[in-house]
Design an enzyme around this catalytic site. Structure first.
Site, PDB file in Angstrom:
ATOM      1  N   TRP A  61       0.848  -1.289   0.047  1.00  0.00           N
ATOM      2  CA  TRP A  61       0.031  -0.231   0.025  1.00  0.00           C
ATOM      3  C   TRP A  61       0.836   1.036   0.113  1.00  0.00           C
ATOM      4  CZ3 TRP A  61      -2.806   0.532   5.504  1.00  0.00           C
ATOM      5  CH2 TRP A  61      -2.204   0.013   6.333  1.00  0.00           C
ATOM      6  N   HIS A  69      -6.494  20.131  -6.306  1.00  0.00           N
ATOM      7  CA  HIS A  69      -6.614  20.486  -7.629  1.00  0.00           C
ATOM      8  C   HIS A  69      -5.463  19.864  -8.489  1.00  0.00           C
ATOM      9  CE1 HIS A  69      -9.763  23.564  -6.733  1.00  0.00           C
ATOM     10  NE2 HIS A  69      -9.428  23.434  -5.729  1.00  0.00           N
ATOM     11  N   HIS A  73      -9.571  16.914 -12.205  1.00  0.00           N
ATOM     12  CA  HIS A  73     -10.274  17.191 -10.962  1.00  0.00           C
ATOM     13  C   HIS A  73     -11.619  18.004 -11.307  1.00  0.00           C
ATOM     14  CE1 HIS A  73      -7.448  20.729 -11.511  1.00  0.00           C
ATOM     15  NE2 HIS A  73      -8.563  21.314 -10.772  1.00  0.00           N
ATOM     16  N   ASP A  75     -13.804  21.062  -9.706  1.00  0.00           N
ATOM     17  CA  ASP A  75     -13.880  22.642  -8.952  1.00  0.00           C
ATOM     18  C   ASP A  75     -15.261  22.739  -8.392  1.00  0.00           C
ATOM     19  OD1 ASP A  75     -11.195  23.054  -9.537  1.00  0.00           O
ATOM     20  OD2 ASP A  75     -11.529  24.710 -10.870  1.00  0.00           O
ATOM     21  N   HIS A  79     -14.318  27.120  -4.345  1.00  0.00           N
ATOM     22  CA  HIS A  79     -12.886  27.387  -4.989  1.00  0.00           C
ATOM     23  C   HIS A  79     -12.484  28.791  -5.097  1.00  0.00           C
ATOM     24  CE1 HIS A  79      -9.089  26.846  -6.921  1.00  0.00           C
ATOM     25  NE2 HIS A  79      -9.519  26.741  -8.011  1.00  0.00           N
ATOM     26  N   HIS A 207     -13.649  30.669 -13.782  1.00  0.00           N
ATOM     27  CA  HIS A 207     -14.151  30.259 -12.600  1.00  0.00           C
ATOM     28  C   HIS A 207     -14.996  31.316 -11.828  1.00  0.00           C
ATOM     29  CE1 HIS A 207     -10.278  28.226 -13.162  1.00  0.00           C
ATOM     30  NE2 HIS A 207     -10.463  27.915 -11.872  1.00  0.00           N
TER      31      HIS A 207
HETATM   32 MN    MN Z   1      -9.132  23.443  -9.992  1.00  0.00          MN
END
Ligand code: MN
Length: 259
Positions: A61, A69, A73, A75, A79, A207
């Site tokens: 493991w 991020h 990924h 958002d 964020h 964003h």
């Molecule tokens: Mn991001």
């Protein structure tokens, strides 16, 4: 037969294709680089705990280090400053039905091949709609650029004045969010915004506008060239991180090929 029985049978029979839109988490995969006065995003790192040896004779493991991020990924609204007060704005609070839904793909690969700073504009969106119909409310919209096929330095494409990669204009984001009421917007590049997105008003319009309206982002997507323009279903459930602003995740699309 129920819808879910038909769905499971369709996957088993191959009538429904499952397409992996995810890059492999790998220490060499680029992460966004901000100007040096800002905090930085961590690359993916994997440390071996044991590998069937004296540290653990029957098991192998790893411990992981990464940012919310890093890699392919999600958002969340929290964020961005515009989304800091949006209800259910962190990954652990988003209703789980938001993680499965319809997806459309706007193919910008031809323009992005000629221009690293290619812009997704309202004109590009309305031309797409003239061919495929209006973008349905609550759909994911993915911007295909084939940027995911780039490797190494060509991915961030840094120059003296910062990164150069394609993205949407503020007017395009306002159209998608305010008039089409989309669920979220995804790209193949390291962010939902263009590399030079700081120069728009507002800066980083994807964003700012998406998250201010409680919408979601996906970035570092791959294999968008395997999706139809309309008709696929996206699965994108982020990890349930308390107060998390984003999360690496496995993104899949289900596609029913027309026979
Ligand atoms: Mn991001």
């Amino acid at each position: 037969m129920s819808t879910l029985t038909d769905f499971a049978a369709g996957i088993a029979a191959g009538a429904i294709r499952v397409v992996d839109l995810t890059h492999t988490l790998d220490p060499d995969f680029p992460v966004i680089i901000l100007p040096p006065e800002f905090g930085q995003c961590a690359r993916f790192r994997m440390e071996e705990i044991s590998a069937y040896d004296h540290r653990g004779p029957a098991w192998k493991w790893h411990n992981l280090t990464l940012s919310e991020h890093t890699g392919t990924h999600f958002d969340a609204p929290s964020h961005w400053i515009s989304g800091r007060d949006v209800p259910n704005g962190s990954v652990d609070e988003i209703p789980v039905d938001m993680f499965v839904g319809p997806v459309v793909v706007i193919d910008c690969s031809e323009g992005a091949a000629k221009d690293d700073d290619y812009e997704l504009t309202p004109e590009v969106i309305t031309a797409w709609e003239a061919e495929h119909g209006q973008i349905p409310a609550d759909a994911w919209v993915l911007m295909r650029t084939d940027w995911s096929k780039r490797r190494g330095e060509a991915y961030l494409n840094m120059t003296d004045d910062g990164p150069h990669s394609p993205g949407p204009t503020p007017a395009a984001m306002r159209l998608l969010v305010e008039e089409r009421n989309i669920r979220g917007f995804g790209t193949e590049t390291v962010g939902t915004d263009a590399g030079q997105g700081m120069h728009y008003t507002p800066p980083y319009p994807a964003h700012f506008i998406l998250h201010g309206a409680g919408k979601y982002g996906l970035q570092c997507l791959a294999n968008l060239d395997q999706l139809p323009a309309t008709g696929a279903v996206l699965m994108a459930p982020p990890l349930k991180i308390k107060n998390g602003t984003g999360s690496p995740l496995r993104v899949m699309a289900m596609v029913e090929d027309k026979s």
